[in-house]
Structure formats: C-alpha cells, structure tokens
Design an enzyme around this catalytic site. Structure first.
Site, PDB file in Angstrom:
ATOM      1  N   GLU A   1     -36.196  29.226  10.284  1.00 13.84           N
ATOM      2  CA  GLU A   1     -35.742  30.554  10.742  1.00 13.84           C
ATOM      3  C   GLU A   1     -36.813  31.651  10.739  1.00 13.84           C
ATOM      4  O   GLU A   1     -36.579  32.750  10.235  1.00 13.84           O
ATOM      5  CB  GLU A   1     -34.538  30.994   9.895  1.00 13.84           C
ATOM      6  CG  GLU A   1     -33.420  29.985   9.925  1.00 13.84           C
ATOM      7  CD  GLU A   1     -32.216  30.355   9.053  1.00 13.84           C
ATOM      8  OE1 GLU A   1     -32.330  31.283   8.251  1.00 13.84           O
ATOM      9  OE2 GLU A   1     -31.172  29.702   9.200  1.00 13.84           O
TER      10      GLU A   1
ATOM     11  N   GLU B   1     -27.903  20.940  11.844  1.00 10.76           N
ATOM     12  CA  GLU B   1     -26.870  21.564  10.992  1.00 10.76           C
ATOM     13  C   GLU B   1     -25.589  21.803  11.780  1.00 10.76           C
ATOM     14  O   GLU B   1     -24.957  22.850  11.669  1.00 10.76           O
ATOM     15  CB  GLU B   1     -27.380  22.901  10.423  1.00 10.76           C
ATOM     16  CG  GLU B   1     -28.712  22.801   9.716  1.00 10.76           C
ATOM     17  CD  GLU B   1     -29.133  24.094   9.026  1.00 10.76           C
ATOM     18  OE1 GLU B   1     -28.283  24.982   8.827  1.00 10.76           O
ATOM     19  OE2 GLU B   1     -30.314  24.205   8.683  1.00 10.76           O
TER      20      GLU B   1
HETATM   21  C1  GLA Z   1     -28.905  27.987   7.360  1.00 11.47           C
HETATM   22  C2  GLA Z   1     -29.816  27.132   6.494  1.00 11.47           C
HETATM   23  C3  GLA Z   1     -29.075  26.091   5.748  1.00 11.47           C
HETATM   24  C4  GLA Z   1     -27.791  26.623   5.145  1.00 11.47           C
HETATM   25  C5  GLA Z   1     -26.965  27.256   6.228  1.00 11.47           C
HETATM   26  C6  GLA Z   1     -25.672  27.785   5.681  1.00 11.47           C
HETATM   27  O1  GLA Z   1     -28.567  27.419   8.528  1.00 11.47           O
HETATM   28  O2  GLA Z   1     -30.849  26.512   7.218  1.00 11.47           O
HETATM   29  O3  GLA Z   1     -29.881  25.586   4.721  1.00 11.47           O
HETATM   30  O4  GLA Z   1     -28.081  27.544   4.129  1.00 11.47           O
HETATM   31  O5  GLA Z   1     -27.697  28.328   6.756  1.00 11.47           O
HETATM   32  O6  GLA Z   1     -25.105  26.988   4.730  1.00 11.47           O
END
Ligand code: GLA
Length: 331
Positions: A134, A241
């Site tokens: 990020e 994710e």
């Molecule tokens: C982001 C992070 C993850 C996690 C999610 C929420 O996407 O990359 O590690 O913390 O947020 O759970």
C-alpha cells in the site's frame, strides 16, 4: 450437481493456487476446510512487523511459527505478508529513545536486519513476500502515500526494500501489494510505480491485487485491464486478499441480521465472474487468496463498522459451502 466432495484447490490445480488468510485460531477452528480446499495460506497479522519484531531487541515468532508449521504439515504454500507497510509497524522502527526520527541509514539498517532475521527463520518455507504494501496514495493529486518510510528514506525506499529482500531471500518471488487495484486512477499510479521499479532493475516479480470488493463493485473491464497491464510488464499477478462484502463502503447501516436472497445471489454471480476471468488469465495469475476462510470470522465484521456482521467469503457461519463456492467449483 452439487459436489461437496470436490476439493477447490484440486479443481484449480491447472490454473493457480487457492489461498486463505489464517490466524492462530482459524488454523484450528477451520482446519478441515483449509486442508480440503486450500493449498496456500497467508498469515492475517502474524507476520507483520509489529507481530514479529515488537521491540528493537526482541523478535517474537510464537504465532508465526504455528502458521508456518501448519503450512508445512499440510503441504501448503505460504505467502509472506508483509515487510514494509505504514500500518502495524511499531514506533521504535522510526523513532529513537528520545523520540527523535531515526536517520535514513538507521531505518535501512533496521529493515535489513528485520528481513534477514525473518528469512533466516523461515527460509524457502515462504515462497513469496509482499515486500511493500500500500505505498500508493488514493487521493488523485498525490502519487506515493506520505508514510514514515517515504519521509525518512526518500522515494527510493521501495527500490531499497526490494533489493534487500532479494539479497536475503534470493529464491523468493517478490510482490508489490495494494488495494483499489483496478480503479483506473490508482491503477495508473501502481502500474507506473512497478514499471519504474522494474526499469530501474528492481528484483520485483509480481503485483498483488488485494481485491477487497463488494457486491456493488467491481468493474470487470478494469480488472481485466489490470491483468493485461501487469502481464505486459512481464510481472505475475496474484489476487492476495479477496473478499466480497455485502455492503458498499459508504453504507454504514448495521441492522441486517442475515443477507437477503438477492445479496447472496449477487455475491455468487460476482465470484463466478471473477474466477472465470482469473482462469482466462491463468498465464499471468499464479495465486488467488481469499481474506479469511468462512463467514463466522472475518475482518469485515469490524470494518468499517464495528460489530456489524458481514458475509464476504465462500463458506458460511456454519462452515458450509455457499452458493458462491459451488459457482466457482463448477465450470
Ligand atoms: C489490508 C492489509 C491486510 C489486512 C487487511 C484488513 O488489506 O494488507 O494485511 O490488514 O487490510 O484486514
């Protein structure tokens, strides 16, 4: 035909690995589903900086070891998540005992020591790492997110992080990971970032697309375009994710006790479309990870509204397969 006995990862064995984010509770409570349907895992929090290295002179591998051993015992891939992030990184990394900012050299040294210790512990047992998470800003006017990593080291912190990770873990696949990954404005910035890194010789092998979506999102043309862009740069893509929330991000209502039939259907259709697209791009995509295992425990129950139930995954609160599961299983 509703074949509960088929294994999800087995059905996808000619496409990509199927992963789930786990924690030290779910490797026990969701063990059966994990073993049957998933061949890859990611530690939800246990391998983040604050978990592994809470104090300068203290590492804590207690929980990460449990996840590592679960993966080894069950012959699963293990994704490493994550080395450099603005969240869940303790203050000591950026400040000395007198609360003064550390120097660029000190921060780079800390990062190198951290990566070195973690890689020494798990070696090739972790086959890929989200080296930076990020780093790109959501606001249109800005490019990189204004983090302490950026402020202290400067713009080359990403390059440095990839170089260090490669030096310490030469056989690991190294990823840049981000969310809102297919939004055209942000995608342009992510693509520019990874393109520049690659052009300047960074050992980067792929882009992680978080894919935290909801049933009103995503635009499949935009997602497709992401696969094409990163593929054309010679990078691999992993969906890292994925979940499909029942609520739009701006929707903060908290009175729904169970999802409606329409919501479940919409979610199933989106999972089906998404996995169809992932299969079409199997040359580019080498892993798809869901951010959790089943609807009884997942981060969206606490975000963006605390204690509001959400139902974003493939298995329900009783660990039974949902409609979405069957749609991606049968194609
Ligand atoms: C982001 C992070 C993850 C996690 C999610 C929420 O996407 O990359 O590690 O913390 O947020 O759970």
């Amino acid at each position: 035909m509703r074949d509960q006995d088929q294994s999800l990862y087995d059905v996808y064995k000619d496409y990509f690995s199927i992963g789930a984010a786990v924690n030290i509770r779910t490797i026990k409570s969701h063990k059966d589903i994990l073993i049957k349907h998933f061949n890859s895992i990611t530690a939800e929090n246990e391998m983040k900086f604050e978990s592994l290295h809470p104090k300068m002179d203290q590492y804590d591998f207690t929980n990460s070891d449990l996840i590592y051993h679960f993966a080894r015992t069950n012959n699963m891939e293990l994704r490493g998540h994550t080395f450099v992030w603005h969240n869940q990184t303790p203050n000591w990394v950026f400040e000395d005992k007198n609360k003064q900012r550390v120097s660029r050299e000190t921060l780079l040294q800390t990062l190198e020591q951290h990566i070195s210790a973690v890689v020494y512990r798990y070696g090739e047992g972790i086959y890929c790492w989200d080296v930076v998470n990020e780093a790109v800003e959501d606001r249109k006017t800005e490019y990189l997110r204004d983090t302490k990593w950026l402020q202290i080291i400067g713009e080359d912190y990403l390059m440095k992080a990839f170089e260090i990770a490669h030096k310490k873990a030469p056989s690991a696949l190294l990823f840049y990971n981000d969310y809102n990954e297919s939004n055209p404005e942000k995608r342009k910035k992510i693509a520019n970032l990874v393109f520049t890194l690659k052009k300047n010789g960074a050992p980067i092998h792929g882009v992680g697309l978080q894919c935290h979506w909801n049933i009103f999102d995503p635009c499949f043309d935009d997602i497709k375009r992401s696969f094409e862009i990163y593929g054309s740069l010679g990078l691999k893509v992993q969906v890292t994710e994925m979940d499909i929330s029942m609520f739009e991000f701006s929707d903060r209502r908290a009175d729904l006790v169970k999802p409606t039939v329409e919501m479940i259907e919409k979610q199933a259709t989106l999972y089906e479309k998404a996995f169809k697209l992932f299969r079409e791009y199997k040359e580019v995509i080498n892993g798809v990870t869901l951010w959790g295992v089943a609807d009884d425990e997942n981060w969206l129950d606490h975000f963006p509204v605390r204690d509001r139930k959400n139902w974003p995954l493939l298995f329900d609160e009783n660990h039974e397969p949902k409609e979405a599961f069957y749609r991606i299983l049968q194609f």
